[in-house]
Write a protein that holds these residues in place. Structure first.
Motif, PDB file in Angstrom:
ATOM      1  N   LEU A  88       0.777  -0.947  -0.205  1.00  0.00           N
ATOM      2  CA  LEU A  88      -0.070   0.092  -0.160  1.00  0.00           C
ATOM      3  C   LEU A  88       0.770   1.292  -0.138  1.00  0.00           C
ATOM      4  CD1 LEU A  88      -2.912  -0.940   2.429  1.00  0.00           C
ATOM      5  CD2 LEU A  88      -2.805  -0.726  -0.010  1.00  0.00           C
ATOM      6  N   GLU A  91       2.191   1.571  -3.699  1.00  0.00           N
ATOM      7  CA  GLU A  91       1.277   1.909  -4.594  1.00  0.00           C
ATOM      8  C   GLU A  91       0.831   3.271  -4.415  1.00  0.00           C
ATOM      9  OE1 GLU A  91      -3.183   0.784  -5.881  1.00  0.00           O
ATOM     10  OE2 GLU A  91      -2.211  -0.533  -4.654  1.00  0.00           O
ATOM     11  N   THR A  92       0.658   3.971  -3.261  1.00  0.00           N
ATOM     12  CA  THR A  92       0.297   5.286  -3.088  1.00  0.00           C
ATOM     13  C   THR A  92       1.544   6.227  -3.443  1.00  0.00           C
ATOM     14  OG1 THR A  92      -1.018   4.553  -1.136  1.00  0.00           O
ATOM     15  CG2 THR A  92      -0.437   6.572  -1.227  1.00  0.00           C
TER      16      THR A  92
END
Length: 140
Positions: A88, A91-92
């Motif tokens: 996460l 990806e962010t």
């Protein structure tokens, strides 16, 4: 001749000490990985130790947060949580065009620190000895 119950009494403190030494070694290796990632040194250990930090830091923080679970369940949940945190964060940061090794180490370190602080603020007894509650008989 030593019986099994005598041997398990001897092995228990040794096993606890061994786990503490292993946790300290994991922490030291991951700290070296973070330091090498921040310093931008050309070292053959930089990439493996930085990757080790990216997996070990959230794993240890999540394991501390979940310390009332059984040991195997705690480590499986914390390892899968660490992979989730890493994915996460990557990806962010990639979506925001902020990805770099230094920023990734910083983001994962900040999330791990927040998880660790969340675990210290819950007031949970790590040994689980406060689970039992004594009830007095009021019919005397």
């Amino acid at each position: 001749m030593q019986t099994i119950s005598d041997r398990s009494a001897v092995d228990s403190p040794v096993r606890a000490d061994l786990l503490a030494v292993l946790a300290g070694a994991v922490f030291a290796a991951s700290a070296v990985g973070a330091a090498l990632a921040y310093a931008d040194l050309d070292s053959p250990l930089r990439a493996p130790l930085a990757l080790f930090y990216l997996l070990a830091a959230p794993t240890e923080a999540t394991a501390f947060l979940l310390r009332r679970l059984e040991p195997l369940a705690r480590w499986v949940a914390s390892l899968s949580g660490a992979v989730l945190i890493d994915l996460l964060a990557a990806e962010t940061m990639a979506g925001l065009h902020l990805w770099s090794t230094r920023n990734g180490v910083t983001a994962v370190g900040a999330i791990s620190l927040l998880l660790f602080l969340l675990g210290t603020g819950t007031g949970v007894n790590p040994l689980g000895t406060g689970r039992e509650r004594t009830v007095e008989n009021s019919e005397r």
